[in-house]
Design an enzyme around this catalytic site. Structure first.
Site, PDB file in Angstrom:
ATOM      1  N   ASN A  41     -20.273  -3.746   2.176  1.00 14.79           N
ATOM      2  CA  ASN A  41     -20.618  -2.412   2.672  1.00 14.79           C
ATOM      3  C   ASN A  41     -21.756  -1.850   1.829  1.00 14.79           C
ATOM      4  OD1 ASN A  41     -19.471  -1.319   0.334  1.00 14.79           O
ATOM      5  ND2 ASN A  41     -17.510  -0.892   1.306  1.00 14.79           N
ATOM      6  N   ASP A  63     -11.917  -4.638   6.646  1.00 16.90           N
ATOM      7  CA  ASP A  63     -11.155  -5.894   6.750  1.00 16.90           C
ATOM      8  C   ASP A  63     -11.031  -6.323   8.213  1.00 16.90           C
ATOM      9  OD1 ASP A  63     -10.786  -5.818   3.986  1.00 16.90           O
ATOM     10  OD2 ASP A  63      -8.965  -4.610   4.187  1.00 16.90           O
ATOM     11  N   ASP A 112       0.841  -1.211   0.000  1.00 13.16           N
ATOM     12  CA  ASP A 112       0.000   0.000   0.000  1.00 13.16           C
ATOM     13  C   ASP A 112       0.873   1.257   0.000  1.00 13.16           C
ATOM     14  OD1 ASP A 112      -2.150  -1.684   0.189  1.00 13.16           O
ATOM     15  OD2 ASP A 112      -2.709  -1.119   2.231  1.00 13.16           O
ATOM     16  N   THR A 133      -8.831   3.215   6.558  1.00 18.12           N
ATOM     17  CA  THR A 133      -8.403   2.180   5.606  1.00 18.12           C
ATOM     18  C   THR A 133      -8.297   0.839   6.329  1.00 18.12           C
ATOM     19  OG1 THR A 133      -6.992   3.893   4.685  1.00 18.12           O
ATOM     20  CG2 THR A 133      -6.730   1.695   3.775  1.00 18.12           C
TER      21      THR A 133
HETATM   22  O1  RIB Z   1      -9.364  -2.694   2.329  1.00 21.20           O
HETATM   23  C1  RIB Z   1      -8.169  -1.962   2.342  1.00 21.20           C
HETATM   24  C2  RIB Z   1      -7.197  -2.539   1.365  1.00 21.20           C
HETATM   25  O2  RIB Z   1      -7.720  -2.344   0.071  1.00 21.20           O
HETATM   26  C3  RIB Z   1      -5.836  -1.880   1.333  1.00 21.20           C
HETATM   27  O3  RIB Z   1      -4.921  -2.460   2.238  1.00 21.20           O
HETATM   28  C4  RIB Z   1      -5.424  -2.007  -0.124  1.00 21.20           C
HETATM   29  O4  RIB Z   1      -4.372  -2.880  -0.336  1.00 21.20           O
HETATM   30  C5  RIB Z   1      -6.679  -2.433  -0.870  1.00 21.20           C
HETATM   31  O5  RIB Z   1      -6.617  -3.741  -1.225  1.00 21.20           O
END
Ligand code: RIB
Length: 304
Positions: free
Chosen positions: A183, A251, A14, A247
């Protein structure tokens, strides 16, 4: 026996720039605090679950460029088993360009080696137990992701699909998915509904009945999350925080929800635990590196 969690998905390097406001198309703006991080939706979800002390394996691919070795190393350091990550010759690892503002972000991904992810070695060699968990997203070829879900279901695993980046789904896939986690924007693409109100969720329940979709979980950002499990709705509001970087929040939520399944939490408990993990992940910069430890999540929930 403790369940194992397998993540079939992406690893990205990233490249992040922080801005006050996201740029409009064609606009050049100044940002600050450039950072290089290990990420990828798959890797982030794997690390999120591993930080919660789950037994996690990553099935993925990296290249042989400068960043590749570090991607695998960082996952190892976070306790993820990396034996099913292939290092591919003459390939570049996945890269994500991220522009992050306080309340939102924009991400562009070059899939690189993620486009060559394969599950063969894993399904041929791993001793999988029934009710082990497989998590899949769409930053790898959709065909591989969907076939992975199908094979997992034939082995009676519990399957989670996070269709991100979102595409219209083929109805055929739903029979292989136990939890569809998405989402609001992904819901708009998949169900043609941007869910906000009660009536929107009822419309989604109707679609679920028509298409025989088992369980759907929709993350609602600062509004929390709503789970439709066995035709019942469970809503959990988000913890009130002042985010530093969102960010990877989704996840974190998914890794924590898998923890909830693995530890047999009730639907409401699963949501609350995942909301707490996701809130904590927004209090640090970066995605993978912001995933909280189990003791931090427990402490946060006690104090709130
Ligand atoms: O969900 C966030 C992720 O989305 C980041 O880490 C980036 O790599 C993208 O895949």
């Amino acid at each position: 026996m403790k369940r194992k969690i397998y993540v079939l998905g992406s690893l990205n390097n990233d490249l992040v720039i922080y801005v006050d406001k996201l740029p409009k198309p064609g606009e050049t703006i100044f940002g600050k605090n450039f950072m290089t991080n290990v990420g990828g939706k798959g890797g982030n979800q794997a690390v999120a679950a591993s930080m919660l002390e789950e037994n996690v394996f990553m099935i993925s691919a990296v290249g042989d460029d400068y960043y590749s070795e570090n991607l695998v190393k960082q996952l190892n350091l976070k306790g993820v088993n990396t034996k099913y990550i292939k290092a591919l010759k003459n390939q570049k690892s996945g890269t994500a360009l991220i522009v992050s503002s306080l309340d939102d972000n924009q991400i562009i991904v070059d899939k690189g080696a993620n486009d060559l992810v394969d599950y063969k070695d894993f399904f041929e060699n791993e001793k999988i137990n029934e009710q082990d968990i497989l998590i899949v997203q769409y930053e790898i070829p959709i065909k591989i992701a969907n076939e992975g879900l199908k094979i997992a279901k034939s082995k009676n695993m519990i399957t989670i699909l996070n269709p991100a980046p979102a595409v219209k789904l083929d109805d055929e896939i739903y029979q292989y998915v136990d939890y569809l986690i998405l989402n609001q924007s992904e819901s708009e693409i998949i169900f043609e509904i941007y869910p906000e109100k009660n009536q929107d969720f009822d419309k989604i329940i109707e679609i679920m009945k028509q298409k025989t979709i088992k369980n759907v979980l929709i993350t609602l950002g600062s509004k929390g999350a709503l789970l439709i499990e066995n035709n019942n709705k469970f809503y959990q509001e988000a913890f009130k925080i002042t985010p530093i970087d969102t960010t990877g929040a989704g996840d974190a939520f998914i890794g924590a929800f898998a923890y909830g399944i693995s530890n047999n939490l009730s639907p409401q408990e699963k949501l609350k635990f995942a909301n707490a993990t996701s809130a904590l992940a927004c209090l640090k910069k970066g995605a993978m590196q912001a995933m909280p430890k189990l003791e931090e999540v427990k402490k946060f929930m006690k104090e709130k």
